[in-house]
Scaffold this active site. Structure first.
Site, PDB file in Angstrom:
ATOM      1  NE  ARG A 229       5.665   7.582   8.610  1.00  0.00           N
ATOM      2  CZ  ARG A 229       4.566   7.014   9.001  1.00  0.00           C
ATOM      3  NH1 ARG A 229       4.048   6.730  10.233  1.00  0.00           N
ATOM      4  NH2 ARG A 229       3.649   6.764   7.789  1.00  0.00           N
TER       5      ARG A 229
ATOM      6  N   GLY B  44       7.541  -0.814  -0.222  1.00  0.00           N
ATOM      7  CA  GLY B  44       6.342   0.349  -0.080  1.00  0.00           C
ATOM      8  C   GLY B  44       5.153  -0.803   0.479  1.00  0.00           C
TER       9      GLY B  44
ATOM     10  CE1 TYR C  91       3.816   9.794   6.181  1.00  0.00           C
ATOM     11  CE2 TYR C  91       5.370  11.238   5.178  1.00  0.00           C
ATOM     12  CZ  TYR C  91       5.197  10.296   5.902  1.00  0.00           C
ATOM     13  OH  TYR C  91       6.333   9.229   6.185  1.00  0.00           O
TER      14      TYR C  91
ATOM     15  CB  CYS D  87       8.021  26.090  20.033  1.00  0.00           C
ATOM     16  SG  CYS D  87       7.190  27.682  20.460  1.00  0.00           S
ATOM     17  CD  GLU D  88       6.437  24.696  14.371  1.00  0.00           C
ATOM     18  OE1 GLU D  88       5.275  25.313  13.817  1.00  0.00           O
ATOM     19  OE2 GLU D  88       7.386  25.450  14.239  1.00  0.00           O
TER      20      GLU D  88
END
EC number: 4.1.1.20
Length: 428
Positions: free
Chosen positions: A318, A236, A322, A349-350
């Site tokens: 991504r 991380g 978020y 298509c969004e």
């Protein structure tokens, strides 16, 4: 002389013309340099330490070969990732299998192939591993994934160490699970694992978790006589965004963690366990650039100017998932004044398919230009989908002026190769 954007001696505009767009381009040299920094700053400085590349960030046959050549291990989280690693002839003993809901067939594959460790994520998994190992006539080394109840300062979707996380075994259950595990004949409990989240920028988060886990180690030794041999502190480790935030060296995270582990073990009178890390994004994130071709440009008075590209959320989810932020350049117009602010829109298509907001670009940006989006080496290719029946892009590695195709572009035929019609089946 060309003003086109270059990566490792390769003209990115020429690569876009050669291979088409969207196109994932990776610097092999940067990946190798990051691996070598891990060896020099962590593995060579701490006896018995290990580093496993978190392959969910980006995994191909070629990537497996680089990681194997550089001497790191591999962290996989599914049967598919394990299968790919084995296909690449990656040494099974250097593979660690994770997953919060491993399928029985995945556990069977892991045991049969002889992976180095299985990281147990829930109590019932231990019984399956023990049973499968007994059938195979083996004793399987495992780690228990502990939820340390530490909240990392990152997006809530990529926090994994807090109490409410879907990952890991709650702290209060660990003594029971350890007691049960050490009574079984076909599993060998080597130690513990924790993971706090992704894109973490502050080493102090790891110190909080180390304090929790070393106290647990002390309690288990006193209460059950169990001595921890291994401690995996996960990954991380964050990378810079190129806008004043720089990527920290691996030692920024590992040096304080190792100092704290040593100090706490000394305080508790514990033998020092071997320590492992699992960097993914830190190795490959900045090594990747995604190339797009500019298409429709819409200037909406009083609102914004949309610059649409031939990819989007299908090849990089991504930003929509978020709110990940990226920077970009018009690769064929480097050095020009950026006197226009645009919003880079994907072709899906969004309405949420927006890659970058408020991007400064040259005022003469036009259809056919090549847009290069930086720091897309992690969780772009690996999370790509065929939404809207879009073929997945090709992947190219570049190094010292040479380019090599490591993943072919999908075709429309590839999208339907597994499908079957129903006409013949319904014919009477």
């Amino acid at each position: 002389m060309s003003n086109n954007l270059n990566l490792d001696g390769c003209d990115l505009v020429k690569l876009a013309l050669k291979y088409g767009t969207p196109l994932y381009v990776f610097s092999q040299g940067m990946i190798e340099r990051r691996c070598r920094e891990i060896k020099e700053q962590f593995l060579n400085r701490h006896e018995g330490s290990h580093a496993y590349y978190a392959s969910k960030a980006f995994l191909t046959l070629a990537m497996c070969q680089i990681i194997e050549k550089e001497g790191l291990g591999l962290d996989v989280v599914s049967g598919g990732e394990l299968h790919l690693a084995l296909k690449a002839s990656f040494p099974a003993e250097r593979i660690v299998l994770h997953g919060n809901n491993k399928l029985r067939q995945e556990i069977e594959m892991a045991v049969e192939s002889g992976v180095g460790r299985i990281v147990v994520d829930w109590e019932g998994e231990i019984d399956i591993i023990d049973e499968v190992s007994k059938i195979k006539g083996q004793k399987t080394p495992i780690l228990l994934r502990v939820t340390p109840e530490v909240k990392a300062m990152t997006h809530k979707y990529i926090q994994t160490g807090h109490r409410g996380s879907k990952f890991g075994i709650p702290l209060e259950r660990i003594p029971y699970v350890v007691k049960k595990t050490i009574s079984l004949s076909n599993v060998e409990l080597k130690g513990f694992h924790f993971h706090l989240g992704s894109q973490i920028d502050d080493y102090r988060t790891y110190l909080e978790a180390v304090d929790v886990i070393t106290k647990l180690m002390s309690d288990l030794r006193e209460g059950l006589g169990y001595t921890t041999e291994e401690l995996d502190i996960g990954g991380g480790f964050g990378i810079g965004n190129g806008e004043g935030s720089l990527t920290k060296p691996i030692s920024y995270f590992t040096d304080p963690a190792m100092e704290r582990i040593k100090a706490r073990c000394l305080t508790f009178g514990l033998p020092l366990p071997s320590v492992a890390i699992e960097p993914g994004r830190w190795i490959t994130g900045e090594a990747g650039i995604t190339l797009y071709t500019v298409g429709a440009i819409k200037e909406i008075p009083g609102s914004c100017t949309y610059v649409s590209v031939d990819g989007g959320m299908a090849d990089n989810i991504r930003p929509a998932l978020y709110g990940a932020r990226y920077r970009a350049e018009v690769a064929n117009k480097m050095g020009r004044d950026k006197d226009k602010i645009v919003t880079v829109a994907g072709r899906c298509c969004e309405s949420g398919d927006i890659l970058i907001e408020d991007l400064p670009v040259p005022g003469d940006i036009e259809p056919g230009d090549i847009l290069a989006v930086f720091n897309t080496g992690a969780y772009s290719y690996s999370m790509a989908s065929n939404y809207n029946m879009l073929p997945k892009p090709a992947v190219v590695f570049v190094d010292k002026g040479e380019d090599i195709l490591v993943v072919e572009r999908e075709t429309y035929d590839d999208l339907v190769v597994k499908q079957r019609g129903i006409r013949s089946a319904l014919r009477v």
